[in-house]
Design an enzyme around this catalytic site. Structure first.
Site, PDB file in Angstrom:
ATOM      1  N   ASP A  86      16.200-100.406 -15.192  1.00 40.34           N
ATOM      2  CA  ASP A  86      15.725-101.035 -14.040  1.00 40.34           C
ATOM      3  C   ASP A  86      14.996 -99.968 -13.175  1.00 40.34           C
ATOM      4  O   ASP A  86      14.727-100.110 -11.988  1.00 40.34           O
ATOM      5  CB  ASP A  86      16.777-101.778 -13.394  1.00 40.34           C
ATOM      6  N   HIS A 101      17.334 -91.777 -12.552  1.00 42.04           N
ATOM      7  CA  HIS A 101      18.080 -91.894 -13.726  1.00 42.04           C
ATOM      8  C   HIS A 101      17.814 -92.818 -14.489  1.00 42.04           C
ATOM      9  O   HIS A 101      16.692 -93.442 -14.579  1.00 42.04           O
ATOM     10  CB  HIS A 101      19.749 -92.392 -13.170  1.00 42.04           C
TER      11      HIS A 101
END
Length: 301
Positions: A64, A60
């Site tokens: 991070d 996604h």
């Protein structure tokens, strides 16, 4: 099947922890899964050959999990990469990466392919003669997929003693490994079961990060050998799971138990905790076969 954890902590990189990224070595493929900040430094630190990475899977578009991608793509260019590079990720990833390349006046001397994902149902996104990769739709704050990596059934193993006994020539070896019988010059047919042993059982690996506890994924990951499931929180911070769309260690263990997986690996820990050991302790109250991911850790299955 070998799994190398490059980073497995949530949110921001720190001097002692890295955000999500891992390398799966399966059937002579080296797949990079997620690419948080610092991924290429970790690849160098653990002496992983850049040239073996031809497929990158991005779950996604939270930073991070992919902020290291543009840096890695640029480094591939500086290393005079020639192999094609395939990136699988949510719709929008192509625009993000190409915008950065254009703005910096950069280009790749290799073919860069984007496979953008939009489906909310599980779908096959990569397949060859040895491995198949499917998406695992996850429940997060933005469109997110996990990934299921499945080996295909390999060839049978040659029974060397039997082959010698029947004086079978090497020209028939591949036929035997492929399941075929052999007819001797005398006309006698030797059954394949006498000349070979069954192939190794195919291995499977499911990567599920980031996600709220969601039993909808259970049918997709049923009976996998290894499940990596996010465990951002301990039970004491259960109140944050709904807002952040993350799971606890116990919830990861519940998914592992429902899916009848053989091994659970926990990761994506919140950096609020001083130790990751309590994650294992809590998960094992529900599911016994629990391992803890940690930066630099390597697992072989």
């Amino acid at each position: 099947m070998k799994l190398q954890i490059l980073g497995c902590y949530a949110a921001t990189p720190r001097t002692i922890t890295n955000p999500t990224s891992q390398v799966l070595d399966i059937k002579n493929h080296m797949f990079l899964i997620d690419c948080g900040e610092g991924t290429q430094v970790q690849l160098r630190k653990h002496k992983i050959k850049f040239s073996r990475i031809n497929h990158i899977f991005i779950s996604h578009l939270h930073g991070d999990h992919f902020y290291g991608l543009i840096g890695l793509i640029s480094t591939f260019m500086l290393l005079n990469r020639e192999n094609d590079l395939h990136v699988y990720g949510p719709k929008g990833i192509k625009e993000i990466i190409l915008l950065q390349l254009r703005a910096s006046g950069s280009f790749t001397g290799y073919n860069l392919y984007f496979h953008e994902l939009e489906s909310t149902a599980s779908e096959v996104i990569f397949e060859d003669e040895t491995v198949m990769v499917k998406t695992i739709p996850l429940n997060h704050r933005v469109y997110t997929n996990g990934f299921l990596f499945q080996e295909k059934l390999g060839k049978r193993h040659l029974n060397v003693e039997a082959v010698a006994k029947y004086k079978i020539e090497k020209v028939y070896f591949d036929k035997i490994k492929s399941g075929g019988n052999v007819t001797l010059d005398s006309g006698e047919v030797i059954a394949n079961e006498l000349l070979s042993f069954p192939p190794d059982a195919p291995m499977s690996y499911a990567f599920c990060s980031d996600t709220l506890y969601d039993e909808a994924i259970v049918p997709i990951i049923k009976d996998v050998d290894v499940l990596y499931h996010e465990s951002t929180f301990l039970d004491s911070e259960m109140q944050y799971t709904e807002k952040t769309k993350h799971a606890t260690a116990k919830e990861a263990a519940k998914i592992a138990k429902l899916a009848n997986v053989k091994q659970l690996i926990l990761g994506h820990y919140s950096t609020r905790y001083g130790s990751i050991e309590p994650f294992k302790t809590e998960a094992q109250t529900i599911f016994k076969n629990v391992l803890l991911a940690d930066d630099g850790k390597e697992f072989e299955f």
